[in-house]
Design a protein around this motif. Structure first.
Motif, PDB file in Angstrom:
ATOM      1  N   GLN A 164       0.909  -1.228   0.051  1.00 46.66           N
ATOM      2  CA  GLN A 164       0.108   0.050   0.037  1.00 46.66           C
ATOM      3  C   GLN A 164       1.107   1.144  -0.024  1.00 46.66           C
ATOM      4  N   VAL A 165       0.215   2.506  -0.153  1.00 45.00           N
ATOM      5  CA  VAL A 165       0.969   3.547  -0.150  1.00 45.00           C
ATOM      6  C   VAL A 165       1.682   3.827   1.170  1.00 45.00           C
ATOM      7  N   ASP A 181      -1.741   3.017   4.192  1.00 36.13           N
ATOM      8  CA  ASP A 181      -3.202   3.567   4.465  1.00 36.13           C
ATOM      9  C   ASP A 181      -3.882   1.960   4.191  1.00 36.13           C
ATOM     10  N   PRO A 193      -8.140   0.868   3.404  1.00 42.55           N
ATOM     11  CA  PRO A 193      -9.450   1.125   3.001  1.00 42.55           C
ATOM     12  C   PRO A 193     -10.499   1.218   3.643  1.00 42.55           C
ATOM     13  N   TYR A 216      -5.821   4.341   8.191  1.00 42.19           N
ATOM     14  CA  TYR A 216      -4.130   3.775   8.289  1.00 42.19           C
ATOM     15  C   TYR A 216      -3.832   2.887   9.260  1.00 42.19           C
ATOM     16  N   ASP A 253     -10.986   9.367   0.296  1.00 44.22           N
ATOM     17  CA  ASP A 253     -10.404   8.095  -0.102  1.00 44.22           C
ATOM     18  C   ASP A 253      -9.180   8.047   0.855  1.00 44.22           C
ATOM     19  N   ALA A 311      -6.464   6.277   0.545  1.00 46.02           N
ATOM     20  CA  ALA A 311      -5.319   5.971  -0.520  1.00 46.02           C
ATOM     21  C   ALA A 311      -5.068   7.508  -1.023  1.00 46.02           C
ATOM     22  N   ARG A 326      -1.607   9.471  -0.362  1.00 49.40           N
ATOM     23  CA  ARG A 326      -0.715  10.238  -1.109  1.00 49.40           C
ATOM     24  C   ARG A 326      -0.294  11.606  -0.859  1.00 49.40           C
TER      25      ARG A 326
END
Length: 371
Positions: free
Chosen positions: A53-54, A62, A64, A68, A214, A216, A220
């Motif tokens: 994941q990022v 993170d 979903p 996190y 979101d 994600a 970012r």
């Protein structure tokens, strides 16, 4: 004729040599993989090859469903209050001690902890956290899923994901600010962007956990922000846009700060989440201890837990450990409960929590591993 025979013999010899070489390579690769598994473990290898994941700022990734979580299989050193502390996690992201200690009986159900940074033990080692101390006293393994910034919503989601064993003892570190976090769409971090959190928006219908952004995308933004220096951040128009977006989300979901209606939304949200938490615990024939961690900073008297919330938990079968009085007594006797220069709980405060919880659990007869 003899030349042809010699040529055939050479080809057979080369073929045999090639087969032997391939066999050696296959055996060598197998032995190398076995050695690699032995050193790193199969779970670590799964983590290496699995899609990642990022990465969020620091030690998180993170998620979903939860926003996190702690990065699994990590060992990160942080400096808190002038002291170096290691955050080490297992394959599921639970915090574990740096050093090995006496193991609990293999069939012992765990002490599973959820909550925010106070439960995680920010500023102290895992072996000093109330999660570890309670598990040690009860001869059970500790599973510490506390994560900085989490409130009751994220703690409930962590509990639903990780509680998978009957007769477990669940500790929820209910910090007073969780009442605010439960209804905020963004983490209150001071960053110029929204760190998306699961929350309970105010609606006329049945309460439902939601995200306003979101996770994600939020991650970012966090990663990009962490990679810039102060000058780069100041000249990047993206952060003015992100700040405006975060402020708009707060205005949309929390338009009436300080009103009686907002206070009731906080209370009703907590009651809804506590009911769900108790349902999850009951479904696994386990026990729930809610540790109320009050606002202990400053000089004003430390206030106890809201009576309506406490009554609802106790009627539902949970055990409530209100730390208001013990923390007040500690402060009056000059026992440090806040890490100087940081504010999180000291090892002494964690020990006070563990002492109260262990005594209460034993008095209830909730520990199936009593000697």
């Amino acid at each position: 004729m003899s030349g042809a025979q010699d040529s055939g013999k050479r080809r057979r010899a080369l073929s045999l040599a090639g087969i032997v070489t391939v066999l050696f390579l296959v055996i060598g690769a197998g032995l190398g993989f076995a050695l690699f598994v032995g050193i790193y473990g199969l779970e670590s290898i799964k983590q290496m090859v699995a899609p990642r994941q990022v990465t969020l700022v620091g030690m998180h990734i993170d998620d979903p469903e939860i926003g996190y979580v702690l990065n699994p299989n990590q060992s990160t050193v942080t400096t808190v209050g002038g002291r170096n502390v290691t955050i080490r996690t297992d394959a599921e992201g639970a915090r574990i001690p740096v050093e090995t200690s006496a193991s609990a009986p293999p069939d012992a159900p765990p002490v599973l902890s959820v909550g925010g940074s106070q439960t995680l033990g920010w500023g102290v080692e895992q072996r000093e956290t109330f999660s570890h101390l309670v598990a040690q006293a009860l001869h059970r393994p500790a599973r510490n899923f506390g994560i900085a910034g989490h409130g009751t919503v994220a703690s409930l989601l962590q509990l639903e994901r990780h509680l998978d064993q009957q007769s477990s003892l669940v500790l929820y570190g209910f910090f007073s600010d969780h009442l605010n976090r439960n209804i905020r769409p963004c983490k209150n971090s001071g960053a110029p962007y929204c760190t998306a959190m699961p929350f309970l928006p105010r609606t006329g219908d049945e309460p439902e956990i939601a995200f306003a952004m979101d996770p994600a995308r939020s991650a970012r933004l966090g990663k990009a922000f962490s990679e810039q220096n102060a000058d780069q951040r100041g000249s990047d128009p993206r952060w003015d846009e992100a700040r405006a977006e975060a402020e708009a989300l707060l205005e949309k979901y929390l338009p009436e700060q300080g009103t009686a209606e907002l206070a009731e939304h906080k209370r009703s949200s907590a009651l809804f989440l506590f009911d769900r938490m108790m349902d999850v615990v009951d479904a696994h024939e386990s026990h729930l201890v809610v540790i109320y961690i009050p606002d202990y900073l400053g000089t004003k008297d430390i206030e106890p837990m809201d009576a309506a919330l406490r009554d609802a938990l106790e009627k539902g079968g949970a055990l409530v450990a209100d730390m208001a009085a013990p923390f007040q007594e500690a402060r009056d006797n000059d026992i440090p409960i806040a890490i100087e220069g940081d504010g999180h709980l000291t090892p002494e405060a964690h020990a006070l929590i563990a002492e109260l919880v262990t005594s209460a659990v034993l008095s209830r007869g909730w520990n199936g591993n009593d000697d």
